[in-house]
Design an enzyme around this catalytic site. Structure first.
Site, mmCIF file in Angstrom:
data_model
loop_
_atom_site.group_PDB
_atom_site.id
_atom_site.type_symbol
_atom_site.label_atom_id
_atom_site.label_comp_id
_atom_site.label_asym_id
_atom_site.label_seq_id
_atom_site.Cartn_x
_atom_site.Cartn_y
_atom_site.Cartn_z
ATOM 1 N N GLU A 209 0.857 -1.186 0.000
ATOM 2 C CA GLU A 209 0.000 0.000 0.000
ATOM 3 C C GLU A 209 0.893 1.237 0.000
ATOM 4 O OE1 GLU A 209 -2.190 -0.923 3.592
ATOM 5 O OE2 GLU A 209 -0.928 0.375 4.792
ATOM 6 N N HIS A 247 -4.039 3.461 8.302
ATOM 7 C CA HIS A 247 -2.769 2.980 8.850
ATOM 8 C C HIS A 247 -1.827 4.155 9.084
ATOM 9 C CE1 HIS A 247 -3.111 -1.353 7.067
ATOM 10 N NE2 HIS A 247 -3.753 -1.222 8.216
#
Lengths: 289, 382
Positions: A209, A247
């Site tokens: 990611e 995150h």
């Protein structure tokens, strides 16, 4: 075959008397994981679902021969719990806890250079070798034994990709969640190296990611050292710069580093196809096997 | 969490870093009073957390009451890149000969703190980093021992800082590192650190970003954060609900669990020709009430024409999600925007049984759910 954990792994659960620790220790045992002890300061002598609890990890190792730990300790105390696991010379410590202060992790990171213990996480779903053992919170029922090694920064994205694979009859050797924090133990390169050494892993899926440069480093490592075919996926193509996408590690900096584009280009340059959708990832894996 | 400039300056000043005389004001009279105390010329600086504040007209140097009044009337209450300016810092204008940059941050690649110094201060340091990376000297710090005095000197000399001020700059950097560790900073920066004609150094700006995960042990900073709160109305609401939420400018509202999967859902909306309105992660183990709150959030965004709900249960249970969706939607006489739901993983079958399919469109796969929501959004816009 598998990497890092198997049916012989002897697990101590740090934080087994807490809500999450107790629930997931039960789930792990139901899956077949060999949970041999719990470790909670001040709770030594108790039992949780038949598992003996010790005051320290060291006692759990001496009394029950534990060689891996799973950490379900609240963020304020989790850094300390990881130190305890590292200093007890376990083979593997899996830190599930989300929200550990970054400076605590910088000290843990230093300690990692002085120990042989492998750390997975923090802020990760854990690791599973289907049909043998799971350490963490992954839902066991979506996995199946097979030939594909999977490594991912995100828990639920792992589930999505695994589900697509399993639905096509493609099982997994081991699935590893490395976690979404800026500072983690095992990274993509470590996981790729483990899968490359595993003769049963016929293909590797790597889900990255935005944020940081781990995927770029992994791409370079694949080009130089990995013969097993790898299929990639990168989440966050539409993420705007400067915004943290859930995150702590998932952020494209103002200067443009950490973008999905840079990661996809690096992987493509290393000969790794990158799926536009999770289904495309499964398509690629299917065509390889 | 970002502190305002005036708050960061206070933290720096308390630790002994020289800062210009300044006072906070929220109206014209306050500005004039502060300027009189400090003495002209003064800088009037909007206290909002946006980059490029000066270029956007949020900073003005004034030399008289007349100019100060004009600037204060213009800046207080202005809309600076979408943020309403409520307060300004009135600050002594420093006569400088040189502008430096000093900063401490976490190098995530190395997993270590790094101290940075550059003689190219006063400009966007990220641009310097990109165009002329050698102009920034860097020194990694071992977090178990902290910054050694020689390290502070080394990075200052490596940067080519003038010998006459090197010791003072190294002192500022050491203090900055100590603050960064003791306050759980993610970034601490002084840009510019001004050098005056008499070889004094003074922090003309101050950046202090705090690791939000460490706020539990930084009560004083957390209190400042309450004051610093600002920004988009919906993002404030998300804070209250405790969601990871980022507002974007598209028309498909997105709710999911787990950062990676929610990002993937955004990407798929884009891939199928739609545009995402937001990122909303309900987190792990969400119960019905949380799901209801998430729908409330997304419906509050006027840009939203359709909503896609994508939950892959690990610790989140499909039945709880379905209950939450029902509760949220049954409260409406008419559903505000079409909602597409895809449930997978833990208890998804139980969830499907509970879900009131008169109120939502159900899809089995992520791809189908996203495509359906994009179609609905297009119909909504038409």
């Amino acid at each position: 075959m598998s990497v890092l954990v198997d049916e012989d792994t002897r697990v101590v659960v740090q934080g087994i008397t807490g809500g999450e620790g107790k629930f997931h220790a039960g789930q792990m045992m139901e899956y077949g994981t060999n949970v041999v002890a719990g470790a909670v300061p001040g709770k030594g002598g108790q039992e949780v679902d038949g598992v003996p609890v010790y005051d320290t990890v060291d006692q759990a190792v001496r009394e029950e021969d534990a060689d891996a730990s799973v950490i379900f300790v609240p963020p304020a105390f989790a850094g300390d719990a990881i130190f305890e696991a590292l200093d007890t010379d376990l083979d593997l410590a899996v830190a599930i806890t989300e929200g550990i202060p970054t400076q605590d992790m910088a000290r843990v990171n230093k300690r990692l250079t002085e120990t042989d213990t492998r750390l997975l996480g923090p802020n990760c779903p854990g690791i599973i070798t289907p049909g043998e053992s799971k350490l963490g919170i992954l839902p066991g029922n979506i996995f199946a034994p097979g030939d594909v090694g999977l490594v991912s920064r995100s828990g639920t994205l792992t589930y999505q990709v695994v589900d697509s694979l399993t639905n096509r009859g493609i099982g997994q050797t081991t699935a590893i969640g490395i976690g979404g924090d800026p500072i983690i133990g095992t990274d993509f390169v470590d996981a790729l190296a483990a899968f490359e050494d595993d003769p049963d892993t016929e293909a590797i899926v790597m889900c990255g990611e935005i944020g940081g440069e781990d995927e770029e480093e992994a791409a370079q490592y694949i080009a130089d050292h990995v013969d097993t075919p790898v299929v990639g996926f990168i989440a966050g193509r539409t993420a705007p710069p400067g915004k943290r996408m859930g995150h702590a590690g998932a952020i494209v900096s103002g200067s443009g580093t950490g973008t999905a584009e840079s990661k996809i280009d690096a992987l493509n340059d290393a000969g790794v196809p990158v799926g536009d959708t999770p289904e495309e990832v499964a398509d690629s894996v299917e065509s390889i096997l | 969490m970002k502190l305002h400039e005036y708050q960061a300056k206070q933290v720096f000043a308390d630790a002994g870093i020289p800062t210009p005389d300044s006072a906070l004001a929220s109206d014209v009279d306050g500005v004039l009073e502060a300027a009189a105390d400090i003495g002209y010329p003064v800088a009037i600086k909007a206290q909002v957390q946006v980059g490029g504040r000066g270029k956007a007209g949020g900073i003005e140097l004034v030399e008289s009451d007349e100019e100060a009044r004009e600037a204060a009337e213009r800046i207080i209450g202005m809309d600076l890149k979408g943020i309403h300016v409520e307060r300004v810092l009135v600050e002594e204008a420093v006569d400088f000969t040189n502008e430096l940059y000093v900063g401490v941050t976490m190098d995530r690649g190395e997993g270590k703190p790094v101290a940075m110094v550059s003689t190219k201060g006063g400009v966007n340091i990220e641009e310097v980093a990109e165009e002329d990376p050698d102009a920034i000297a860097r020194e990694h710090i071992d977090p178990s021992f902290g910054m050694q005095p020689y390290q502070a000197r080394k990075v200052v000399f490596d940067a080519g800082v003038d010998r006459a001020v090197a010791t003072d700059v190294a002192g500022v950097l050491s203090t900055l590192y100590d603050l960064w560790t003791s306050k759980d900073g993610s970034d601490a920066e002084i840009n510019p650190l001004m050098v005056t004609a008499d070889d004094e150094v003074i922090a003309a700006d101050a950046v202090m970003n705090i690791d939000e995960d460490a706020l539990f042990r930084q009560p004083e900073i957390a209190e400042m954060g309450e004051e610093a709160a600002g920004g988009d109305e919906l993002e404030q609401k998300a804070d209250e609900y405790g969601f990871d939420y980022v507002r974007l400018d598209g028309s498909v509202g997105i709710i999911g669990n787990g950062a990676g999967l929610v990002m993937t859902t955004l990407d798929l909306v884009d891939y199928y020709g739609g545009s995402p309105a937001n990122f909303l992660d309900v987190g792990g183990g969400a119960k019905a009430e949380r799901i209801t709150n998430a729908l409330d959030m997304v419906f509050s965004d006027d840009n939203v024409d359709s909503v896609v709900f994508n939950i892959f249960g690990g610790i989140t249970r499909g039945d709880e999600v379905a209950k939450g969706i029902n509760e949220a939607l049954e409260a409406f006489d008419e559903i505000p925007k079409p909602v597409v739901v895809r449930l997978a993983g833990t208890n998804w079958e139980e969830g499907m049984e509970i879900l009131n399919e008169d109120l939502v469109t159900v899809e089995q796969t992520l791809e189908d759910a996203v495509q359906r929501s994009v179609e609905y959004a297009e119909e909504g816009e038409a």
